[in-house]
Scaffold this motif. Structure first.
Motif, PDB file in Angstrom:
ATOM      1  N   ALA A  20      -2.310  50.628  63.249  1.00 46.44           N
ATOM      2  CA  ALA A  20      -2.456  49.797  62.048  1.00 46.44           C
ATOM      3  C   ALA A  20      -1.615  48.528  62.097  1.00 46.44           C
ATOM      4  O   ALA A  20      -1.578  47.781  61.121  1.00 46.44           O
ATOM      5  CB  ALA A  20      -2.085  50.621  60.814  1.00 46.44           C
ATOM      6  N   GLN A  21      -0.926  48.311  63.210  1.00 47.35           N
ATOM      7  CA  GLN A  21      -0.057  47.145  63.364  1.00 47.35           C
ATOM      8  C   GLN A  21       0.945  47.030  62.209  1.00 47.35           C
ATOM      9  O   GLN A  21       1.233  45.947  61.717  1.00 47.35           O
ATOM     10  CB  GLN A  21      -0.872  45.843  63.491  1.00 47.35           C
ATOM     11  CG  GLN A  21      -1.664  45.719  64.779  1.00 47.35           C
ATOM     12  CD  GLN A  21      -2.872  46.658  64.830  1.00 47.35           C
ATOM     13  OE1 GLN A  21      -3.654  46.690  63.900  1.00 47.35           O
ATOM     14  NE2 GLN A  21      -3.002  47.396  65.905  1.00 47.35           N
ATOM     15  N   LEU A  22       1.463  48.184  61.790  1.00 44.55           N
ATOM     16  CA  LEU A  22       2.480  48.232  60.744  1.00 44.55           C
ATOM     17  C   LEU A  22       3.793  48.669  61.365  1.00 44.55           C
ATOM     18  O   LEU A  22       3.823  49.573  62.204  1.00 44.55           O
ATOM     19  CB  LEU A  22       2.090  49.231  59.657  1.00 44.55           C
ATOM     20  CG  LEU A  22       0.882  48.870  58.809  1.00 44.55           C
ATOM     21  CD1 LEU A  22       0.476  50.041  57.927  1.00 44.55           C
ATOM     22  CD2 LEU A  22       1.169  47.651  57.966  1.00 44.55           C
ATOM     23  N   SER A  23       4.867  48.025  60.959  1.00 41.43           N
ATOM     24  CA  SER A  23       6.175  48.360  61.506  1.00 41.43           C
ATOM     25  C   SER A  23       7.195  48.416  60.374  1.00 41.43           C
ATOM     26  O   SER A  23       7.244  47.520  59.523  1.00 41.43           O
ATOM     27  CB  SER A  23       6.584  47.304  62.533  1.00 41.43           C
ATOM     28  OG  SER A  23       7.828  47.635  63.090  1.00 41.43           O
ATOM     29  N   PHE A  24       7.977  49.470  60.365  1.00 45.05           N
ATOM     30  CA  PHE A  24       9.008  49.656  59.346  1.00 45.05           C
ATOM     31  C   PHE A  24      10.337  49.889  60.042  1.00 45.05           C
ATOM     32  O   PHE A  24      10.415  50.615  61.024  1.00 45.05           O
ATOM     33  CB  PHE A  24       8.654  50.847  58.449  1.00 45.05           C
ATOM     34  CG  PHE A  24       7.307  50.702  57.801  1.00 45.05           C
ATOM     35  CD1 PHE A  24       7.128  49.869  56.710  1.00 45.05           C
ATOM     36  CD2 PHE A  24       6.203  51.373  58.310  1.00 45.05           C
ATOM     37  CE1 PHE A  24       5.885  49.715  56.122  1.00 45.05           C
ATOM     38  CE2 PHE A  24       4.952  51.230  57.722  1.00 45.05           C
ATOM     39  CZ  PHE A  24       4.793  50.400  56.627  1.00 45.05           C
ATOM     40  N   SER A  25      11.374  49.273  59.521  1.00 46.62           N
ATOM     41  CA  SER A  25      12.703  49.376  60.132  1.00 46.62           C
ATOM     42  C   SER A  25      13.377  50.704  59.858  1.00 46.62           C
ATOM     43  O   SER A  25      14.228  51.140  60.627  1.00 46.62           O
ATOM     44  CB  SER A  25      13.604  48.254  59.617  1.00 46.62           C
ATOM     45  OG  SER A  25      13.065  47.009  59.964  1.00 46.62           O
ATOM     46  N   ASN A  26      13.001  51.328  58.753  1.00 49.23           N
ATOM     47  CA  ASN A  26      13.668  52.570  58.374  1.00 49.23           C
ATOM     48  C   ASN A  26      12.784  53.376  57.425  1.00 49.23           C
ATOM     49  O   ASN A  26      11.710  52.932  57.020  1.00 49.23           O
ATOM     50  CB  ASN A  26      15.030  52.282  57.740  1.00 49.23           C
ATOM     51  CG  ASN A  26      14.910  51.327  56.562  1.00 49.23           C
ATOM     52  OD1 ASN A  26      14.050  51.474  55.700  1.00 49.23           O
ATOM     53  ND2 ASN A  26      15.788  50.328  56.527  1.00 49.23           N
ATOM     54  N   TYR A  27      13.261  54.559  57.084  1.00 52.04           N
ATOM     55  CA  TYR A  27      12.504  55.445  56.212  1.00 52.04           C
ATOM     56  C   TYR A  27      12.247  54.808  54.848  1.00 52.04           C
ATOM     57  O   TYR A  27      11.164  54.948  54.279  1.00 52.04           O
ATOM     58  CB  TYR A  27      13.232  56.777  56.036  1.00 52.04           C
ATOM     59  CG  TYR A  27      12.516  57.701  55.083  1.00 52.04           C
ATOM     60  CD1 TYR A  27      11.419  58.448  55.512  1.00 52.04           C
ATOM     61  CD2 TYR A  27      12.904  57.782  53.756  1.00 52.04           C
ATOM     62  CE1 TYR A  27      10.736  59.272  54.637  1.00 52.04           C
ATOM     63  CE2 TYR A  27      12.219  58.603  52.872  1.00 52.04           C
ATOM     64  CZ  TYR A  27      11.135  59.325  53.319  1.00 52.04           C
ATOM     65  OH  TYR A  27      10.456  60.127  52.450  1.00 52.04           O
ATOM     66  N   GLN A  28      13.226  54.106  54.296  1.00 49.36           N
ATOM     67  CA  GLN A  28      13.074  53.492  52.966  1.00 49.36           C
ATOM     68  C   GLN A  28      11.918  52.500  52.947  1.00 49.36           C
ATOM     69  O   GLN A  28      11.146  52.467  51.993  1.00 49.36           O
ATOM     70  CB  GLN A  28      14.375  52.813  52.521  1.00 49.36           C
ATOM     71  CG  GLN A  28      14.320  52.286  51.098  1.00 49.36           C
ATOM     72  CD  GLN A  28      14.100  53.386  50.073  1.00 49.36           C
ATOM     73  OE1 GLN A  28      14.760  54.424  50.133  1.00 49.36           O
ATOM     74  NE2 GLN A  28      13.180  53.187  49.155  1.00 49.36           N
ATOM     75  N   GLU A  29      11.766  51.710  53.993  1.00 52.60           N
ATOM     76  CA  GLU A  29      10.643  50.773  54.070  1.00 52.60           C
ATOM     77  C   GLU A  29       9.314  51.521  54.129  1.00 52.60           C
ATOM     78  O   GLU A  29       8.348  51.128  53.470  1.00 52.60           O
ATOM     79  CB  GLU A  29      10.777  49.860  55.284  1.00 52.60           C
ATOM     80  CG  GLU A  29      11.832  48.801  55.134  1.00 52.60           C
ATOM     81  CD  GLU A  29      11.869  47.847  56.318  1.00 52.60           C
ATOM     82  OE1 GLU A  29      10.941  47.859  57.152  1.00 52.60           O
ATOM     83  OE2 GLU A  29      12.841  47.080  56.400  1.00 52.60           O
ATOM     84  N   LEU A  30       9.268  52.580  54.922  1.00 53.78           N
ATOM     85  CA  LEU A  30       8.060  53.402  54.989  1.00 53.78           C
ATOM     86  C   LEU A  30       7.756  54.003  53.620  1.00 53.78           C
ATOM     87  O   LEU A  30       6.613  53.971  53.157  1.00 53.78           O
ATOM     88  CB  LEU A  30       8.217  54.508  56.027  1.00 53.78           C
ATOM     89  CG  LEU A  30       7.091  55.545  56.071  1.00 53.78           C
ATOM     90  CD1 LEU A  30       5.774  54.903  56.479  1.00 53.78           C
ATOM     91  CD2 LEU A  30       7.453  56.677  57.013  1.00 53.78           C
ATOM     92  N   HIS A  31       8.771  54.531  52.970  1.00 56.00           N
ATOM     93  CA  HIS A  31       8.580  55.127  51.647  1.00 56.00           C
ATOM     94  C   HIS A  31       8.059  54.095  50.651  1.00 56.00           C
ATOM     95  O   HIS A  31       7.110  54.368  49.906  1.00 56.00           O
ATOM     96  CB  HIS A  31       9.888  55.741  51.143  1.00 56.00           C
ATOM     97  CG  HIS A  31       9.759  56.311  49.774  1.00 56.00           C
ATOM     98  ND1 HIS A  31      10.156  55.626  48.656  1.00 56.00           N
ATOM     99  CD2 HIS A  31       9.241  57.494  49.347  1.00 56.00           C
ATOM    100  CE1 HIS A  31       9.899  56.357  47.591  1.00 56.00           C
ATOM    101  NE2 HIS A  31       9.353  57.489  47.978  1.00 56.00           N
ATOM    102  N   ASN A  32       8.660  52.919  50.627  1.00 57.17           N
ATOM    103  CA  ASN A  32       8.207  51.865  49.712  1.00 57.17           C
ATOM    104  C   ASN A  32       6.741  51.526  49.954  1.00 57.17           C
ATOM    105  O   ASN A  32       5.967  51.364  49.008  1.00 57.17           O
ATOM    106  CB  ASN A  32       9.073  50.618  49.841  1.00 57.17           C
ATOM    107  CG  ASN A  32      10.450  50.805  49.266  1.00 57.17           C
ATOM    108  OD1 ASN A  32      10.692  51.689  48.449  1.00 57.17           O
ATOM    109  ND2 ASN A  32      11.384  49.978  49.703  1.00 57.17           N
TER     110      ASN A  32
END
Length: 67
Positions: A20-32
């Motif tokens: 999906a070409q999505l990148s998150f730096s940490n769990y909080q970003e993924l959660h948001n």
């Protein structure tokens, strides 16, 4: 890094980057992202876990439904 040594969280994050070409730096970003983009999140979960449905669906989540 050998994918067999990754946690499910790491595998899912890699899946999001690759598919999906999505990148998150940490769990909080993924959660948001998961709570602000619920349809995309749950669609990605069905793909990541290869969930099969008995019949095609038009939406994974009913938008606007409150719990």
């Amino acid at each position: 890094m050998d994918i067999n040594n990754l946690s499910n969280y790491q595998k899912y994050m890699q899946f999001l980057r690759d598919e999906a070409q999505l990148s998150f730096s940490n769990y909080q970003e993924l959660h948001n992202w998961s709570v602000t983009q619920q349809s995309l999140f749950w669609e990605s979960i069905t793909q990541f876990f290869s969930i099969q449905f008995d019949k095609p669906y038009s939406s994974v989540v009913n938008e606007g439904v409150t719990w």
